[in-house]
Design a protein around this motif. Structure first.
Motif, PDB file in Angstrom:
ATOM      1  N   ILE A  10      -2.202  11.155   7.478  1.00  0.00           N
ATOM      2  CA  ILE A  10      -2.295  10.393   6.239  1.00  0.00           C
ATOM      3  C   ILE A  10      -2.942   9.039   6.493  1.00  0.00           C
ATOM      4  O   ILE A  10      -3.653   8.503   5.652  1.00  0.00           O
ATOM      5  N   MET A  11      -2.723   8.497   7.688  1.00  0.00           N
ATOM      6  CA  MET A  11      -3.360   7.214   7.995  1.00  0.00           C
ATOM      7  C   MET A  11      -4.866   7.385   8.143  1.00  0.00           C
ATOM      8  O   MET A  11      -5.634   6.505   7.760  1.00  0.00           O
ATOM      9  N   ASN A  58       1.206   4.400  -3.270  1.00  0.00           N
ATOM     10  CA  ASN A  58       1.206   5.860  -3.124  1.00  0.00           C
ATOM     11  C   ASN A  58       2.610   6.340  -2.800  1.00  0.00           C
ATOM     12  O   ASN A  58       2.847   6.961  -1.781  1.00  0.00           O
ATOM     13  N   SER A 101       0.827  -1.203   0.000  1.00  0.00           N
ATOM     14  CA  SER A 101       0.000   0.000   0.000  1.00  0.00           C
ATOM     15  C   SER A 101       0.866   1.259   0.000  1.00  0.00           C
ATOM     16  O   SER A 101       0.473   2.296  -0.533  1.00  0.00           O
ATOM     17  N   GLU A 130       1.454  -0.592   9.027  1.00  0.00           N
ATOM     18  CA  GLU A 130       1.662   0.300   7.892  1.00  0.00           C
ATOM     19  C   GLU A 130       2.248   1.635   8.362  1.00  0.00           C
ATOM     20  O   GLU A 130       3.200   2.148   7.771  1.00  0.00           O
ATOM     21  N   ALA A 169      -6.093   7.424   4.786  1.00  0.00           N
ATOM     22  CA  ALA A 169      -6.038   6.071   4.225  1.00  0.00           C
ATOM     23  C   ALA A 169      -7.200   5.218   4.737  1.00  0.00           C
ATOM     24  O   ALA A 169      -7.807   4.468   3.978  1.00  0.00           O
ATOM     25  N   ARG A 191       3.151  10.105  -2.061  1.00  0.00           N
ATOM     26  CA  ARG A 191       2.470  10.502  -0.835  1.00  0.00           C
ATOM     27  C   ARG A 191       3.201   9.934   0.380  1.00  0.00           C
ATOM     28  O   ARG A 191       3.391  10.612   1.385  1.00  0.00           O
ATOM     29  N   SER A 192       3.642   8.688   0.252  1.00  0.00           N
ATOM     30  CA  SER A 192       4.355   8.061   1.370  1.00  0.00           C
ATOM     31  C   SER A 192       5.620   8.840   1.687  1.00  0.00           C
ATOM     32  O   SER A 192       5.937   9.090   2.849  1.00  0.00           O
ATOM     33  N   GLU A 248     -10.261   6.337   2.882  1.00  0.00           N
ATOM     34  CA  GLU A 248     -10.200   5.886   1.485  1.00  0.00           C
ATOM     35  C   GLU A 248     -10.444   4.394   1.356  1.00  0.00           C
ATOM     36  O   GLU A 248     -10.991   3.932   0.366  1.00  0.00           O
ATOM     37  N   ARG A 249      -9.994   3.677   2.347  1.00  0.00           N
ATOM     38  CA  ARG A 249     -10.038   2.214   2.224  1.00  0.00           C
ATOM     39  C   ARG A 249     -11.135   1.597   3.072  1.00  0.00           C
ATOM     40  O   ARG A 249     -11.088   0.406   3.374  1.00  0.00           O
TER      41      ARG A 249
END
Lengths: 245, 416
Positions: free
Chosen positions: B312-313, B16, B12, B344, B316, B19-20, B319-320
């Motif tokens: 960001i998590m 990205n 994952s 992650e 995420a 972004r990561s 989004e997920r």
């Protein structure tokens, strides 16, 4: 635990009440029925009839407010979340309208995913996932990503994923809803073959009368209650096409 | 399970990549700063301390008094040191071998130095043979100054390592060949009798040309006298028997100098003494302050990095949502989902930490190579940085991961 003699699904006086803006809403009321091993059953009803709620309860994604649910003879109506997840993993295979494959995983990895959560070894996962893909006729597409597959192929991968843990019950929510008529009937054909060859028990949630006609039996639902003869009464078609054919 | 979750996490992150990387930036900067600054700081500190221990801890340097200091008296030439003062100190040193080893002076004049078409302007230092001992100087080629050079006013010079490099090149053979040749100092021919080994660091004699005091005074530059007191000197260096005797030795020098310079009892010293213990203390203090500041900057950076990761998590997880629903339907428990997202976040943080640490190590090695200062990597800082990065990932990843884990499968599946 898993009682082979017992019906796969036994619902007894199941009720489900939602709290909608402070008002109680009775989504299911006194629903009782059995589904026998090897049966193909459609659950039908118009929007708002409670069939999604029923599917969620049968699929252990939700618990009933009242009544009891026996899966393979075991009472599963009051399991905690972890046990629910484990029972879903081992005994229920989900097939969704929109396939719900994970886009960055190959077909094989998608099929193997339930085995990851079942703590199956990597080697056995691969073997069983390949066998499941072969069972739906997609052994050549193991390395493909979902976006490289057609709608019908995606649904076959999803069915392989549902079958890979050898569940007691295949629970399909509008499995042909996102497919054209021809591909849809191919998927139904695949279900029938799996049912005949492997004795897979199938519960399809649908509002498509044609899908309903091809099942052994139709459970009708309206306003949260069971209604008999739903195909004849509301859809104007004769049930048991499969038996007749 | 951990292996599968790790594979999912890496997958994952790769989906990205940009972004990561942006997410990792705070962690990269934080860990990188920590390792780079602590490594370089250690190296510089080591270098400076080494110099001090080499030449400073058993030495007192007397330098000119500051005429603008509070309590300075208004007399002509106030504060200047001369050879007369040095002679008094020399008497004291000879009288008290229990305290002092030796003494010499430094007369520093910037002058033009030429040899073979190369011209430099650097410090020409008039000093004596004792200078080598007090400053722990090592001769690479030839010899050091002698007392006979002083009495004969010999036109000889000993070149610092960097001066020799600039004039004759870095090749040791070429430098050795320069012995016996002449350099022009202020237009006067002076014979090169010795070349010093380059010691590095700010206190070394690398950029100096050493000549006898008498030579500097009479042959090279004669306008350096303090009125009525003889040649002006920049400093009087006194070698001590032991650093434990510093305070006693300093008191003796102080009394002798005040007497010869006629400082009234109520007046402040019109000269300054730098004691090794003070300098070391100051250095340690500065170093401690720098380390503290770096830790603060790195800490803030890691905190900001952690908030970035949390942010960001959370994105995420939203989004997920559907993916989480599917995974749960397929049998993932809350703990499976929690583990996946914590892992992650930790992977983001640790990879960021690894990038930061690697970059810092590269930087330290580069600086070490370019400057010639041996800069050992502060492995302690590397470990601390990575451990911190891991904790930041776990800490700031936990909240988003919990949100993911507690999603109801029914609602997550319905999420568009």
């Amino acid at each position: 635990m898993r009682d082979i003699e017992a019906p796969v699904v036994r619902l007894q006086h199941v009720g489900k009440v939602f709290d909608a803006n402070g008002q109680a809403f009775q989504a299911l009321d006194e629903v009782s029925f059995d589904i026998a091993r090897g049966e193909m059953v459609a659950i039908m009803g118009p929007s708002g009839s409670g069939k999604s709620t029923l599917m969620n309860i049968i699929g252990l994604l939700d618990v009933p407010t009242s009544g009891s649910y026996l899966l393979d003879g075991e009472d599963v109506s009051e399991l905690d979340r972890t046990r629910q997840a484990q029972v879903r993993n081992a005994r229920i295979g989900f097939v969704f309208q929109n396939f719900n494959l994970l886009p960055r995983m190959t077909a094989l990895a998608n099929v193997a995913l339930p085995l990851v959560y079942g703590r199956v070894s990597a080697r056995e996962r691969e073997e069983r996932a390949r066998a499941a893909l072969a069972a739906v006729g997609l052994d050549t597409k193991a390395a493909s990503l979902p976006n490289q597959l057609s709608g019908g192929q995606k649904q076959r991968v999803a069915i392989a994923r549902a079958l890979v843990t050898e569940p007691s019950l295949l629970l399909a929510d509008e499995p042909t809803g996102a497919l054209d008529t021809r591909t849809g009937s191919e998927i139904l054909e695949l279900f029938r073959r799996l049912n005949e060859d492997r004795g897979v028990t199938l519960v399809v949630i649908t509002h498509d009368a044609e899908v309903g006609r091809q099942m052994d039996r139709v459970i009708g639902l309206r306003d949260g209650r069971l209604v008999p003869q739903i195909l004849e009464t509301y859809y104007g078609v004769v049930a048991g096409a499969r038996v007749a054919a | 399970m951990l292996r599968e979750q790790l594979a999912m996490a890496i997958d994952s992150l790769r989906a990205n990549t940009f972004r990561s990387l942006l997410t990792m930036l705070g962690i990269i900067i934080g860990t990188g700063t920590l390792v780079a600054v602590l490594s370089l700081g250690n190296a510089v500190q080591g270098q400076v301390f080494e110099q001090f221990i080499d030449l400073g801890t058993r030495r007192i340097a007397v330098t000119a008094g500051d005429p603008s200091a509070r309590g300075a008296r208004d007399v002509p030439g106030y504060g200047l040191l001369s050879l007369d003062d040095a002679a008094v100190v020399r008497d004291l040193v000879e009288r008290r071998p229990d305290l002092f080893r030796t003494t010499t002076v430094e007369v520093i004049v910037p002058l033009d130095i030429r040899a073979g078409g190369v011209g430099l302007r650097d410090s020409v230092v008039g000093t004596g043979p004792e200078y080598a001992r007090i400053q722990s100087i090592r001769v690479a080629h030839g010899r050091f100054l002698t007392s006979s050079d002083e009495t004969r006013r010999a036109p000889v010079a000993v070149l610092g390592g960097l001066i020799a490099r600039d004039l004759y090149g870095a090749d040791p053979a070429a430098q050795a060949a320069a012995l016996g040749t002449t350099v022009q100092i202020n237009g006067q021919a002076v014979e090169v009798v010795g070349i010093l080994r380059a010691a590095g660091g700010p206190f070394s004699a690398d950029r100096r040309v050493l000549v006898p005091v008498s030579t500097l005074r009479l042959r090279l530059n004669s306008e350096l006298d303090v009125p009525g007191r003889g040649l002006r000197v920049n400093s009087i260096l006194v070698g001590l028997v032991s650093e434990q005797l510093t305070d006693d030795a300093a008191a003796q020098i102080r009394t002798a100098l005040r007497a010869v310079r006629g400082v009234p009892p109520e007046a402040i010293d019109d000269f300054e003494m730098s004691l090794p213990t003070e300098a070391l203390g100051v250095l340690r203090g500065i170093n401690g302050a720098i380390t503290g500041f770096v830790a603060l900057v790195a800490g803030i950076s890691l905190l900001v990095g952690g908030i970035g990761i949390m942010n960001i998590m959370l994105v995420a997880v939203t989004e997920r949502t559907r993916e989480i629903g599917v995974r749960k339907a397929l049998g993932a428990t809350d703990r499976d989902i929690l583990g996946q997202f914590v892992l992650e976040a930790t992977a983001v943080s640790l990879i960021g930490g690894a990038i930061g640490v690697s970059g810092a190590i590269g930087l330290v090695l580069l600086v070490g190579t370019l400057s010639g200062i041996a800069a050992p990597i502060a492995w302690g800082a590397v470990i601390i940085a990575l451990v911190f990065a891991a904790f930041v990932g776990i800490g700031f990843g936990s909240y988003p991961a919990r949100r993911a884990a507690l999603l109801l499968p029914v609602e997550a599946l319905r999420y568009e």
